[in-house]
Motif scaffolding. Structure first.
Motif, PDB file in Angstrom:
ATOM      1  N   ILE A   2      15.656 -13.068 -11.522  1.00 44.08           N
ATOM      2  CA  ILE A   2      14.344 -12.517 -11.867  1.00 44.08           C
ATOM      3  C   ILE A   2      13.294 -13.013 -10.892  1.00 44.08           C
ATOM      4  N   ASN A   3      13.360 -14.318 -10.578  1.00 45.25           N
ATOM      5  CA  ASN A   3      12.388 -14.862  -9.640  1.00 45.25           C
ATOM      6  C   ASN A   3      12.484 -14.185  -8.284  1.00 45.25           C
ATOM      7  N   THR A   4      13.717 -13.918  -7.845  1.00 43.81           N
ATOM      8  CA  THR A   4      13.907 -13.262  -6.552  1.00 43.81           C
ATOM      9  C   THR A   4      13.313 -11.858  -6.565  1.00 43.81           C
ATOM     10  N   VAL A   5      13.561 -11.111  -7.664  1.00 47.49           N
ATOM     11  CA  VAL A   5      13.012  -9.758  -7.778  1.00 47.49           C
ATOM     12  C   VAL A   5      11.492  -9.789  -7.793  1.00 47.49           C
ATOM     13  N   GLU A   6      10.920 -10.714  -8.568  1.00 46.25           N
ATOM     14  CA  GLU A   6       9.463 -10.833  -8.638  1.00 46.25           C
ATOM     15  C   GLU A   6       8.877 -11.201  -7.273  1.00 46.25           C
ATOM     16  N   LYS A   7       9.582 -12.063  -6.538  1.00 48.24           N
ATOM     17  CA  LYS A   7       9.115 -12.474  -5.213  1.00 48.24           C
ATOM     18  C   LYS A   7       9.088 -11.281  -4.259  1.00 48.24           C
ATOM     19  N   VAL A   8      10.163 -10.478  -4.283  1.00 47.16           N
ATOM     20  CA  VAL A   8      10.233  -9.293  -3.427  1.00 47.16           C
ATOM     21  C   VAL A   8       9.105  -8.321  -3.767  1.00 47.16           C
ATOM     22  N   ARG A   9       8.853  -8.142  -5.063  1.00 45.68           N
ATOM     23  CA  ARG A   9       7.777  -7.235  -5.475  1.00 45.68           C
ATOM     24  C   ARG A   9       6.414  -7.733  -5.007  1.00 45.68           C
ATOM     25  N   SER A  10       6.180  -9.047  -5.117  1.00 43.06           N
ATOM     26  CA  SER A  10       4.891  -9.597  -4.682  1.00 43.06           C
ATOM     27  C   SER A  10       4.721  -9.442  -3.176  1.00 43.06           C
ATOM     28  N   HIS A  11       5.804  -9.654  -2.417  1.00 43.87           N
ATOM     29  CA  HIS A  11       5.740  -9.448  -0.971  1.00 43.87           C
ATOM     30  C   HIS A  11       5.434  -7.993  -0.662  1.00 43.87           C
ATOM     31  N   TRP A  13       3.817  -5.748  -2.434  1.00 48.80           N
ATOM     32  CA  TRP A  13       2.432  -5.363  -2.717  1.00 48.80           C
ATOM     33  C   TRP A  13       1.456  -5.974  -1.716  1.00 48.80           C
ATOM     34  N   ILE A  14       1.728  -7.168  -1.247  1.00 52.77           N
ATOM     35  CA  ILE A  14       0.870  -7.779  -0.235  1.00 52.77           C
ATOM     36  C   ILE A  14       0.873  -6.930   1.032  1.00 52.77           C
ATOM     37  N   TYR A  15       2.070  -6.553   1.474  1.00 54.58           N
ATOM     38  CA  TYR A  15       2.165  -5.731   2.683  1.00 54.58           C
ATOM     39  C   TYR A  15       1.554  -4.352   2.470  1.00 54.58           C
ATOM     40  N   ALA A  16       1.774  -3.761   1.289  1.00 55.76           N
ATOM     41  CA  ALA A  16       1.231  -2.430   1.015  1.00 55.76           C
ATOM     42  C   ALA A  16      -0.299  -2.437   1.050  1.00 55.76           C
ATOM     43  N   ILE A  17      -0.903  -3.468   0.444  1.00 58.98           N
ATOM     44  CA  ILE A  17      -2.368  -3.580   0.455  1.00 58.98           C
ATOM     45  C   ILE A  17      -2.871  -3.790   1.881  1.00 58.98           C
ATOM     46  N   ALA A  18      -2.169  -4.612   2.657  1.00 59.73           N
ATOM     47  CA  ALA A  18      -2.566  -4.859   4.046  1.00 59.73           C
ATOM     48  C   ALA A  18      -2.504  -3.575   4.868  1.00 59.73           C
ATOM     49  N   VAL A  19      -1.434  -2.788   4.674  1.00 57.37           N
ATOM     50  CA  VAL A  19      -1.302  -1.513   5.390  1.00 57.37           C
ATOM     51  C   VAL A  19      -2.450  -0.581   5.019  1.00 57.37           C
ATOM     52  N   PHE A  20      -2.762  -0.493   3.733  1.00 53.83           N
ATOM     53  CA  PHE A  20      -3.820   0.411   3.277  1.00 53.83           C
ATOM     54  C   PHE A  20      -5.161   0.055   3.914  1.00 53.83           C
ATOM     55  N   ILE A  21      -5.516  -1.229   3.865  1.00 45.93           N
ATOM     56  CA  ILE A  21      -6.814  -1.648   4.399  1.00 45.93           C
ATOM     57  C   ILE A  21      -6.858  -1.466   5.915  1.00 45.93           C
ATOM     58  N   ILE A 175      -9.828  -9.129   3.640  1.00 52.09           N
ATOM     59  CA  ILE A 175      -8.967  -9.795   4.632  1.00 52.09           C
ATOM     60  C   ILE A 175      -8.788 -11.265   4.272  1.00 52.09           C
ATOM     61  N   ALA A 176      -9.878 -11.917   3.844  1.00 54.60           N
ATOM     62  CA  ALA A 176      -9.800 -13.330   3.463  1.00 54.60           C
ATOM     63  C   ALA A 176      -8.872 -13.534   2.272  1.00 54.60           C
ATOM     64  N   ILE A 177      -8.956 -12.649   1.264  1.00 52.09           N
ATOM     65  CA  ILE A 177      -8.077 -12.754   0.092  1.00 52.09           C
ATOM     66  C   ILE A 177      -6.620 -12.532   0.504  1.00 52.09           C
ATOM     67  N   LEU A 178      -6.381 -11.553   1.369  1.00 54.29           N
ATOM     68  CA  LEU A 178      -5.025 -11.310   1.859  1.00 54.29           C
ATOM     69  C   LEU A 178      -4.465 -12.534   2.571  1.00 54.29           C
ATOM     70  N   PHE A 179      -5.296 -13.180   3.376  1.00 54.08           N
ATOM     71  CA  PHE A 179      -4.872 -14.383   4.102  1.00 54.08           C
ATOM     72  C   PHE A 179      -4.409 -15.458   3.127  1.00 54.08           C
ATOM     73  N   LEU A 180      -5.176 -15.678   2.062  1.00 54.54           N
ATOM     74  CA  LEU A 180      -4.819 -16.696   1.062  1.00 54.54           C
ATOM     75  C   LEU A 180      -3.535 -16.318   0.322  1.00 54.54           C
ATOM     76  N   LEU A 181      -3.382 -15.029   0.010  1.00 55.80           N
ATOM     77  CA  LEU A 181      -2.169 -14.578  -0.680  1.00 55.80           C
ATOM     78  C   LEU A 181      -0.927 -14.779   0.196  1.00 55.80           C
ATOM     79  N   VAL A 182      -1.049 -14.438   1.477  1.00 53.92           N
ATOM     80  CA  VAL A 182       0.075 -14.622   2.402  1.00 53.92           C
ATOM     81  C   VAL A 182       0.430 -16.101   2.513  1.00 53.92           C
TER      82      VAL A 182
END
Length: 459
Positions: A2-11, A13-21, A175-182
């Motif tokens: 479950i942790n692995t699946v959740e980790k992949v999902r979080s990664h 969404w981070i990339y998807a938001i970065a691409v959108f912006i 961008i600053a929030i994305l940096f912290l999330l990454v």
């Protein structure tokens, strides 16, 4: 698990938001250009650098970011990209002069250039073999949605603030929030092999691609810049020769700046050619609002709305392209997509005088362009490269797409000049553009049929 699946999902969404912006910028230039022209007192020639300098930064920075990612890992390069992106957005927003504004745009592009490549690599890495097309198509869908949303967002920003700088200021907190999330969420990669950076190759290639891109920019005004053009040709030739020599004699502990072994494979070289042709096809978007304005005498604001129809088609086409890759394979997807582009071009040629028909056919064109450019080429490049230098392979493909998009206006402008009748811009002028579109689509089908796919690369 479950942790692995959740980790992949979080990664994901981070990339998807970065691409959108990051892709918002592509849809803002045309909306902001009148305001920029007033602020800096730009001529038509000077204003062309607003988009040109950004594209130059993307073409230069994409292979560099791809190479460094394979050496140092995605997280470090992603954080570096976000830091550069923040600096570029800040400088662009506060720039008191046009020169500093262009410098900010160039830095902004360097920060944006690797985000899509890293995102595609993540999709390929986390997806099963039979779902790679659908995963990669997400990047195309998000990019398309950003290009549709961007003019609306900028229009609202200008309406409420009356200042184009507010758009760039609004990017900073995201961008600053994305940096912290990454920093907090993405994992540090442990590289199996310790490579050194190929700085001589990086430098030589950067000089070559910069000279080549400037040559493409100034060749449109040959009489004014002929001596500079000749100098750029010499510099490009010398730097290319130097780059080839460096790469042929590279030390075993250094990673080649470009995947030379892949370039020797006809399948990858032809895939890069398809990327070049795809970028040329995609550039037809530029002429749709002008066509509608010229032929149907609609105001430019209403003419631009037809572009939303084509853009919506490309978003849906991106998703369909990913689905077709997983169900039909890469080769069939590319042939079907190119055929739909050619067919829509033919339909537009015969329906140019009717706005309703043009709108329908341009939507079909968007479907073909989206499915051609979204998943199949990226999946092919990623599978050929394997995990070791997959980011480099995708980065090389991304670079050729951008070069195609830059070469295209020169080619299309030549077609326009050949069809202009006593200075009159009528239907015949635009019919020539779509005839060329059909020709490029047919060439793409031929090139695809020549690619010697292995079973794994085509499935």
């Amino acid at each position: 698990m479950i942790n692995t699946v959740e980790k992949v999902r979080s990664h994901f969404w981070i990339y998807a938001i970065a691409v959108f912006i990051s892709q918002l910028d592509g849809g803002t230039v045309s909306t902001m250009l009148p305001a920029l022209t007033r602020t800096f007192g730009l001529s038509s020639v000077n204003s062309s650098w607003v988009a040109g300098i950004y594209t130059l930064g993307l073409v230069i920075g994409t292979p560099i970011a791809s190479n460094l990612s394979d050496i140092y890992g995605a997280k470090k390069i992603f954080m570096g990209e976000l830091g550069i992106w923040f600096l570029g957005a800040l400088l662009t927003g506060i720039a008191p002069t046009y020169g500093l504004f262009l410098l900010g745009r160039f830095i902004l592009a360097l920060g944006d250039c690797g985000i899509i490549v890293l995102s595609i690599n993540l999709m390929l890495h986390t997806a099963g073999h039979q779902r790679q097309g659908r995963k990669v198509s997400v990047v195309g869908v998000v990019s398309g949605l950003a290009s549709i949303f961007a003019p609306i967002f900028v229009g609202l920003t200008l309406a409420f603030t009356g200042n184009w700088r507010a758009f760039y200021y609004s990017l900073l907190p995201f961008i600053a929030i994305l940096f912290l999330l990454v920093w907090r969420i993405l994992d540090n990669e442990v590289k199996e092999e310790q490579w050194q950076t190929d700085f001589p190759g990086l430098t030589a290639f950067t000089i070559f691609i910069t000279s080549f891109m400037l040559f493409l920019t100034f060749i449109q005004q040959f009489n004014t810049y002929k001596y500079l053009i000749f100098a750029l040709i010499v510099v490009a030739a010398i730097s290319l020769w130097t780059f080839i020599r460096v790469e042929r004699n590279i030390a075993p502990n250094k990673m080649p700046f470009l995947p030379i072994n892949l370039l020797k494979k006809p399948a990858y070289s032809l895939t890069l050619l398809l990327g070049l042709l795809g970028g040329t096809l995609f550039a037809v978007f530029i002429y749709i609002p002008t066509y509608v304005h010229t032929v149907f005498h609609l105001p430019m604001r209403l003419s631009g709305m037809t572009l939303v129809v084509t853009g919506l088609g490309s978003v849906i086409g991106s998703w369909i392209g990913g689905l077709m890759v997983d169900k039909l394979g890469n080769k069939r997807t590319l042939i079907i997509s190119a055929a739909s582009i050619g067919l829509s071009g033919l339909l537009i040629i015969f329906g140019l005088s009717q706005l309703r028909l043009f709108t329908i056919f341009s939507f079909i064109l968007g479907l073909g362009l989206g499915s051609f450019m979204s998943a199949p080429l990226q999946v092919i490049a990623g599978r050929m490269a394997g995990k070791g230098n997959r980011v480099q392979a995708i980065g090389g493909l991304s670079t050729t797409k951008k070069i195609g998009a830059i070469v295209a206006p020169i080619v299309y402008a030549s077609v326009i000049q050949l069809n202009v009748n006593n200075g009159h811009m009528g239907i015949q002028v635009y019919r020539g553009i779509f005839v060329l579109l059909v020709v490029i689509a047919v060439i793409s089908i031929i090139v695809t049929s020549l690619i010697p796919f292995t079973k794994e690369e085509n499935l």
